[in-house]
Design a protein around this motif. Sequence first.
Motif, short mmCIF file in Angstrom:
data_model
loop_
_atom_site.label_atom_id
_atom_site.label_comp_id
_atom_site.label_asym_id
_atom_site.label_seq_id
_atom_site.Cartn_x
_atom_site.Cartn_y
_atom_site.Cartn_z
N UNK A 210 -30.54 36.53 40.60
CA UNK A 210 -31.67 36.87 41.46
C UNK A 210 -32.85 37.35 40.62
N UNK A 211 -32.55 38.15 39.60
CA UNK A 211 -33.60 38.64 38.69
C UNK A 211 -34.21 37.49 37.89
N UNK A 212 -33.35 36.55 37.45
CA UNK A 212 -33.84 35.37 36.71
C UNK A 212 -34.75 34.53 37.59
N UNK A 213 -34.36 34.38 38.85
CA UNK A 213 -35.16 33.58 39.79
C UNK A 213 -36.56 34.17 39.97
N UNK A 214 -36.63 35.50 39.96
CA UNK A 214 -37.92 36.18 40.17
C UNK A 214 -38.73 36.32 38.89
N UNK A 215 -38.05 36.71 37.80
CA UNK A 215 -38.76 37.08 36.58
C UNK A 215 -38.53 36.17 35.38
N UNK A 216 -37.64 35.19 35.52
CA UNK A 216 -37.33 34.31 34.40
C UNK A 216 -36.45 35.00 33.36
N UNK A 217 -36.40 34.45 32.14
CA UNK A 217 -35.58 35.03 31.08
C UNK A 217 -36.13 34.59 29.72
N UNK B 294 -25.55 21.61 33.25
CA UNK B 294 -24.49 21.98 32.30
C UNK B 294 -23.98 23.42 32.48
N UNK B 295 -24.74 24.26 33.18
CA UNK B 295 -24.27 25.64 33.41
C UNK B 295 -23.47 25.78 34.70
N UNK B 296 -23.26 24.68 35.40
CA UNK B 296 -22.54 24.72 36.67
C UNK B 296 -21.13 25.29 36.51
N UNK B 297 -20.36 24.73 35.59
CA UNK B 297 -18.97 25.17 35.41
C UNK B 297 -18.89 26.62 34.92
N UNK B 298 -19.69 27.03 33.90
CA UNK B 298 -19.67 28.44 33.52
C UNK B 298 -20.02 29.39 34.67
N UNK B 299 -20.95 28.99 35.53
CA UNK B 299 -21.31 29.84 36.68
C UNK B 299 -20.15 29.97 37.66
N UNK B 300 -19.32 28.93 37.74
CA UNK B 300 -18.16 28.98 38.64
C UNK B 300 -17.06 29.86 38.03
N UNK B 301 -16.75 29.64 36.76
CA UNK B 301 -15.59 30.33 36.19
C UNK B 301 -15.90 31.74 35.69
N UNK B 302 -17.14 32.00 35.29
CA UNK B 302 -17.51 33.35 34.84
C UNK B 302 -18.26 34.13 35.91
N UNK B 303 -19.04 33.43 36.73
CA UNK B 303 -19.83 34.11 37.76
C UNK B 303 -19.18 34.11 39.12
N UNK B 304 -18.03 33.38 39.25
CA UNK B 304 -17.29 33.33 40.52
C UNK B 304 -18.17 32.78 41.66
N UNK C 214 -27.94 26.51 38.34
CA UNK C 214 -28.04 25.79 37.08
C UNK C 214 -29.37 25.06 37.00
N UNK C 215 -29.79 24.45 38.09
CA UNK C 215 -31.09 23.79 38.16
C UNK C 215 -32.21 24.80 37.93
N UNK C 216 -32.15 25.94 38.63
CA UNK C 216 -33.19 26.96 38.52
C UNK C 216 -33.32 27.48 37.09
N UNK C 217 -32.18 27.75 36.45
CA UNK C 217 -32.19 28.25 35.07
C UNK C 217 -32.80 27.21 34.13
N UNK C 218 -32.40 25.95 34.31
CA UNK C 218 -32.90 24.89 33.43
C UNK C 218 -34.40 24.73 33.54
N UNK C 219 -34.93 24.83 34.75
CA UNK C 219 -36.37 24.64 34.95
C UNK C 219 -37.20 25.82 34.43
N UNK C 220 -36.56 26.97 34.20
CA UNK C 220 -37.29 28.13 33.68
C UNK C 220 -37.65 27.97 32.20
N UNK C 221 -36.72 27.36 31.43
CA UNK C 221 -36.95 27.18 29.98
C UNK C 221 -36.48 25.78 29.57
N UNK C 222 -37.08 24.73 30.11
CA UNK C 222 -36.56 23.36 29.88
C UNK C 222 -36.61 22.91 28.43
N UNK C 223 -37.66 23.25 27.69
CA UNK C 223 -37.81 22.72 26.33
C UNK C 223 -36.86 23.38 25.34
N UNK C 224 -36.64 24.69 25.48
CA UNK C 224 -35.69 25.37 24.60
C UNK C 224 -34.28 24.86 24.86
#
Length: 268
Positions: A9-16, A187-197, A207-217
Amino acid sequence: MNPTQKRLLDIEKNGYQLDFANVFNHAFENYKKIALYAGLVLFIVAFILGVIYFMSFGLHLKSLNLESVNKQLIENLEHQKSLDGPLLSIVFSILILSLLLAPFSAGFYKMTEHADKDKEFKFKSIFNYYKSPYFINIILATILNALISMLISTIVLSLLNLIHINQLGINMFANYTISFFVYVLTFLTIPLIIFGDLKAIEAIKHSFLIAFKQPFVLLGLMIVAIIGALVGFMICCIGLFFTIPFLYSMNYAIYSAIVGIDTPKILE
């Protein structure tokens, strides 16, 4: 709301913030810890699956009349449309195999987590994600990601056909580019399932939201990871089993840097 959901939720609002060098170093250090063990596991499993496949294929051929098989092969070459059935059967078999191996593949993230925390990793732990609720969500996420890739590919190829660009080379390049693009987004879909429940759809969305925040890195890190994994082809292909784990290590390092590891109690 668990800690992962709060962080998302914080990433969605403020990025990373994501430092390329730090993530790469983390991924490489972890990779050195798992390369041999993970490579051996991949090699053994691939060998077993190969033996099973060739045994079943041999038994199937043995049960058929050789003359009728040769006749069928000639007919297939003469009539291209007759290949549709076998081709669909092969594609279906690959899809089923991919789905069955998806939870096994997720187990390498568990291996990477143990290496990161300097904990002992037991072989049986790689099968942890065949249990509920992870199995269902991993399978569902795998299917949905494949459908997303197929949908985008179909739309792009249709547009290319509309403007009369339908050369085989261009179509293949478009397919590979789309597959890579979807991989970077999901690519973060599976880690979000197994680590983030998280549930499958929720994990794909974030995973889409995270990727679009820092696509080039992320794109740069993914390219480096894929190049690193493909280096194994240079070592008589067998080396590929020992370089593929670098992909898992990179994905884990990225997830750890962005979201943080919050392993559900059931898999502690």
